[in-house]
Scaffold this motif. Sequence first.
Motif, PDB file in Angstrom:
ATOM      1  N   HIS A 105      -2.321   8.788   3.725  1.00  0.00           N
ATOM      2  CA  HIS A 105      -3.735   7.874   2.991  1.00  0.00           C
ATOM      3  C   HIS A 105      -4.478   7.873   3.459  1.00  0.00           C
ATOM      4  O   HIS A 105      -6.032   7.342   3.542  1.00  0.00           O
ATOM      5  CB  HIS A 105      -2.608   6.754   2.484  1.00  0.00           C
ATOM      6  N   GLY A 106      -3.843   7.712   5.198  1.00  0.00           N
ATOM      7  CA  GLY A 106      -5.639   7.615   6.260  1.00  0.00           C
ATOM      8  C   GLY A 106      -4.602   6.330   6.234  1.00  0.00           C
ATOM      9  O   GLY A 106      -6.641   5.439   6.774  1.00  0.00           O
ATOM     10  N   GLU A 107      -3.835   5.063   6.209  1.00  0.00           N
ATOM     11  CA  GLU A 107      -3.856   3.881   6.200  1.00  0.00           C
ATOM     12  C   GLU A 107      -2.641   3.833   6.997  1.00  0.00           C
ATOM     13  O   GLU A 107      -1.451   4.324   6.433  1.00  0.00           O
ATOM     14  CB  GLU A 107      -3.381   3.347   5.129  1.00  0.00           C
ATOM     15  N   THR A 108      -2.355   3.219   8.259  1.00  0.00           N
ATOM     16  CA  THR A 108      -1.103   3.466   9.226  1.00  0.00           C
ATOM     17  C   THR A 108       0.127   3.075   7.797  1.00  0.00           C
ATOM     18  O   THR A 108       1.122   3.427   8.291  1.00  0.00           O
ATOM     19  CB  THR A 108      -1.233   2.849   9.532  1.00  0.00           C
ATOM     20  N   TYR A 109       0.246   1.936   7.475  1.00  0.00           N
ATOM     21  CA  TYR A 109       1.260   1.032   6.275  1.00  0.00           C
ATOM     22  C   TYR A 109       1.870   2.651   5.557  1.00  0.00           C
ATOM     23  O   TYR A 109       2.514   2.727   5.648  1.00  0.00           O
ATOM     24  CB  TYR A 109       1.076   0.202   5.974  1.00  0.00           C
ATOM     25  N   ALA A 110       0.787   2.803   4.956  1.00  0.00           N
ATOM     26  CA  ALA A 110       1.422   4.101   3.819  1.00  0.00           C
ATOM     27  C   ALA A 110       1.838   4.987   4.553  1.00  0.00           C
ATOM     28  O   ALA A 110       1.911   5.991   4.026  1.00  0.00           O
ATOM     29  CB  ALA A 110      -0.090   4.128   3.024  1.00  0.00           C
ATOM     30  N   ASP A 111       0.991   5.690   5.750  1.00  0.00           N
ATOM     31  CA  ASP A 111       1.499   6.871   5.928  1.00  0.00           C
ATOM     32  C   ASP A 111       2.883   6.591   6.642  1.00  0.00           C
ATOM     33  O   ASP A 111       3.347   7.765   6.730  1.00  0.00           O
ATOM     34  CB  ASP A 111       0.841   7.489   7.356  1.00  0.00           C
ATOM     35  N   LYS A 112       3.773   5.492   7.312  1.00  0.00           N
ATOM     36  CA  LYS A 112       4.983   5.275   7.666  1.00  0.00           C
ATOM     37  C   LYS A 112       5.446   5.403   6.576  1.00  0.00           C
ATOM     38  O   LYS A 112       6.636   6.026   6.835  1.00  0.00           O
ATOM     39  CB  LYS A 112       4.877   3.874   8.246  1.00  0.00           C
ATOM     40  N   PRO A 139       0.507  -1.336  -0.428  1.00  0.00           N
ATOM     41  CA  PRO A 139       0.167   0.199   0.274  1.00  0.00           C
ATOM     42  C   PRO A 139       1.056   0.993   0.394  1.00  0.00           C
ATOM     43  O   PRO A 139       1.628   0.946   0.671  1.00  0.00           O
ATOM     44  CB  PRO A 139      -0.818  -0.086   1.451  1.00  0.00           C
ATOM     45  N   GLY A 140       0.471   2.289  -0.983  1.00  0.00           N
ATOM     46  CA  GLY A 140       1.420   3.096  -0.999  1.00  0.00           C
ATOM     47  C   GLY A 140       2.112   3.431  -1.816  1.00  0.00           C
ATOM     48  O   GLY A 140       3.059   4.865  -1.796  1.00  0.00           O
TER      49      GLY A 140
END
Length: 126
Positions: free
Chosen positions: A66-73, A30-31
């Motif tokens: 993104h509002g999604e933990t993995y992508a925002d990391k 993701p991301g």
Amino acid sequence: MALVALAILVLLGLLIIATSYSHDEKRSAPGYRPAKVPRPTKIKEDNMKLELKVTPKDLIPEVYFHGETYADKAELEQLDNVQKMIDEAYLMILGLYLDTKDRHEDSAKQLHAKAEKMLDQFKEPD
């Protein structure tokens, strides 16, 4: 002889492991965004020189929420890269500012004034 056979088996095992690894796993994360590569806009045939028109947007990675933990990391890591680029640019401008301080050449005065104006952008507002 047994040692040679063992070495061959180990090498074959490593070869099997290396060829079975999926090289596209990162692309499905993701991301993930493929990197933008600047394309040549003008080609000169003068001693095999290739000129690329590169803009700051081509060099600075884009950062999104993104509002999604993995992508925002992953975006947080990109933001760290942007911070390193800003730090490097600041140090280059500061070096130019100090090198041209108290110089009397017109070009040095122009460079000093421009560097000073750019450094002022890094100051915190009052």
